[in-house]
Motif scaffolding. Structure first.
Motif, mmCIF file in Angstrom:
data_model
loop_
_atom_site.group_PDB
_atom_site.id
_atom_site.type_symbol
_atom_site.label_atom_id
_atom_site.label_comp_id
_atom_site.label_asym_id
_atom_site.label_seq_id
_atom_site.Cartn_x
_atom_site.Cartn_y
_atom_site.Cartn_z
ATOM 1 N N ILE A 296 0.837 -1.198 0.000
ATOM 2 C CA ILE A 296 0.000 0.000 0.000
ATOM 3 C C ILE A 296 0.876 1.253 0.000
ATOM 4 C CG2 ILE A 296 -1.610 1.351 1.414
ATOM 5 C CD1 ILE A 296 -2.884 -1.401 2.208
ATOM 6 N N ALA A 297 1.906 1.275 0.827
ATOM 7 C CA ALA A 297 2.815 2.432 0.884
ATOM 8 C C ALA A 297 3.501 2.663 -0.455
ATOM 9 C CB ALA A 297 3.853 2.225 1.988
ATOM 10 N N ARG A 298 3.898 1.585 -1.114
ATOM 11 C CA ARG A 298 4.551 1.695 -2.428
ATOM 12 C C ARG A 298 3.599 2.304 -3.449
ATOM 13 N NH1 ARG A 298 6.435 -3.081 -2.387
ATOM 14 N NH2 ARG A 298 4.788 -4.074 -3.572
ATOM 15 N N HIS A 299 2.340 1.844 -3.446
ATOM 16 C CA HIS A 299 1.350 2.388 -4.379
ATOM 17 C C HIS A 299 1.088 3.869 -4.090
ATOM 18 C CE1 HIS A 299 0.117 -1.012 -6.810
ATOM 19 N NE2 HIS A 299 0.126 -1.774 -5.730
ATOM 20 N N GLN A 300 1.016 4.244 -2.821
ATOM 21 C CA GLN A 300 0.792 5.648 -2.471
ATOM 22 C C GLN A 300 1.943 6.518 -2.942
ATOM 23 O OE1 GLN A 300 0.057 5.329 1.749
ATOM 24 N NE2 GLN A 300 -2.160 5.266 1.451
ATOM 25 N N ALA A 301 3.169 6.022 -2.818
ATOM 26 C CA ALA A 301 4.343 6.783 -3.246
ATOM 27 C C ALA A 301 4.365 6.978 -4.759
ATOM 28 C CB ALA A 301 5.618 6.072 -2.794
ATOM 29 N N ASP A 302 3.754 6.065 -5.490
ATOM 30 C CA ASP A 302 3.703 6.160 -6.953
ATOM 31 C C ASP A 302 2.763 7.260 -7.434
ATOM 32 O OD1 ASP A 302 5.503 4.101 -7.270
ATOM 33 O OD2 ASP A 302 3.966 2.575 -7.689
ATOM 34 N N ARG A 303 1.858 7.702 -6.570
ATOM 35 C CA ARG A 303 0.909 8.742 -6.960
ATOM 36 C C ARG A 303 1.437 10.089 -6.493
ATOM 37 N NH1 ARG A 303 -2.293 4.548 -4.979
ATOM 38 N NH2 ARG A 303 -2.743 5.614 -3.026
ATOM 39 N N GLY A 304 1.238 11.077 -7.316
ATOM 40 C CA GLY A 304 1.731 12.418 -7.008
ATOM 41 C C GLY A 304 0.748 13.245 -6.203
ATOM 42 N N PRO A 305 1.025 14.541 -6.080
ATOM 43 C CA PRO A 305 0.219 15.430 -5.238
ATOM 44 C C PRO A 305 -1.188 15.702 -5.773
ATOM 45 C CG PRO A 305 1.916 16.673 -6.385
ATOM 46 C CD PRO A 305 2.189 15.221 -6.648
ATOM 47 N N ARG A 306 -1.451 15.354 -7.016
ATOM 48 C CA ARG A 306 -2.800 15.550 -7.580
ATOM 49 C C ARG A 306 -3.809 14.579 -6.979
ATOM 50 N NH1 ARG A 306 -2.624 14.508 -13.660
ATOM 51 N NH2 ARG A 306 -4.819 15.006 -13.428
ATOM 52 N N TRP A 307 -3.304 13.533 -6.331
ATOM 53 C CA TRP A 307 -4.164 12.453 -5.853
ATOM 54 C C TRP A 307 -4.578 12.636 -4.402
ATOM 55 C CZ3 TRP A 307 -5.992 8.601 -8.928
ATOM 56 C CH2 TRP A 307 -5.365 8.412 -10.160
ATOM 57 N N THR A 308 -5.836 12.361 -4.134
ATOM 58 C CA THR A 308 -6.371 12.226 -2.777
ATOM 59 C C THR A 308 -6.743 10.760 -2.609
ATOM 60 O OG1 THR A 308 -7.285 14.447 -2.806
ATOM 61 C CG2 THR A 308 -8.224 12.905 -1.208
ATOM 62 N N THR A 309 -6.357 10.165 -1.499
ATOM 63 C CA THR A 309 -6.653 8.743 -1.273
ATOM 64 C C THR A 309 -7.772 8.598 -0.254
ATOM 65 O OG1 THR A 309 -4.361 8.133 -1.767
ATOM 66 C CG2 THR A 309 -5.684 6.532 -0.541
ATOM 67 N N LEU A 310 -8.737 7.764 -0.591
ATOM 68 C CA LEU A 310 -9.816 7.391 0.315
ATOM 69 C C LEU A 310 -9.775 5.882 0.472
ATOM 70 C CD1 LEU A 310 -11.111 9.707 -1.806
ATOM 71 C CD2 LEU A 310 -12.982 9.441 -0.231
ATOM 72 N N GLU A 311 -10.141 5.398 1.627
ATOM 73 C CA GLU A 311 -10.204 3.956 1.858
ATOM 74 C C GLU A 311 -11.659 3.536 1.963
ATOM 75 O OE1 GLU A 311 -7.698 2.826 5.085
ATOM 76 O OE2 GLU A 311 -5.944 3.788 4.196
ATOM 77 N N ALA A 312 -12.020 2.519 1.178
ATOM 78 C CA ALA A 312 -13.401 2.038 1.166
ATOM 79 C C ALA A 312 -13.409 0.524 1.011
ATOM 80 C CB ALA A 312 -14.184 2.705 0.050
#
Length: 170
Positions: free
Chosen positions: A46-62
């Motif tokens: 999960i941390a690796r995937h989050q690092a792959d996304r830049g500042p344009r992204w907001t992450t929500l957990e569902a």
């Protein structure tokens, strides 16, 4: 708006393809994660995937309430990416939710999403018949869910070995 459904096997490149397609859009983007970090390996993933996304992204957990998360994210962003429906289905199955009703709610959320929506899922029906009842039920339910989501999608792309193959749409 448009609904893109990206399917493929494990490590096929489907998530990378879906993210690249979303990043080609202008504006703010939402990533809806359905995975739950049950162990250290999953936390690292999960941390690796989050690092792959830049500042344009907001992450929500569902992990369960995906249709509401799509509605919420679409009100404040210009595009929504859900990764992945197969983990969402696992969460629902293990929590003994009504899979048919939940899939119907997801179809409706996809059809009414006012911004581009990309949904990612595994294609799990290409292998051998699983030996236990739970695994067979999961495989069958995943196949049914994928068919229903493909039915409401404007475009369906199968990714294998990193190569996208358009099955439906442009």
């Amino acid at each position: 708006m448009s609904v893109l459904f990206v399917i493929g096997g494990a490590r096929s490149g489907k998530s990378h393809h879906a993210q690249a397609r979303m990043e080609a859009l202008p504006g703010r983007l939402a990533f809806i994660a359905t995975a739950q970090p049950y162990d250290a390996e999953m936390e690292e993933r999960i941390a690796r995937h989050q690092a792959d996304r830049g500042p344009r992204w907001t992450t929500l957990e569902a992990p369960i309430d995906l249709p509401d998360a799509i509605a919420h994210a679409s009100r404040s962003t210009d595009g929504v990416l859900v990764d992945c429906l197969t983990l969402w289905l696992s969460n629902l199955l293990l929590a003994e939710h009504d899979l048919d009703a939940c899939t119907k709610d997801l179809q409706e959320a996809a059809q009414t999403c006012p911004v581009p929506l990309t949904l990612v899922a595994n294609e799990v029906g290409l292998g051998i018949v699983p030996e236990n009842a739970l695994a067979r039920k999961f495989r069958d339910e995943a196949g049914r869910m994928n068919q229903r989501i493909a039915g409401v999608a404007d475009e369906v792309v199968l990714v294998a070995a990193g190569l996208p193959l358009t099955l439906k749409g442009s």
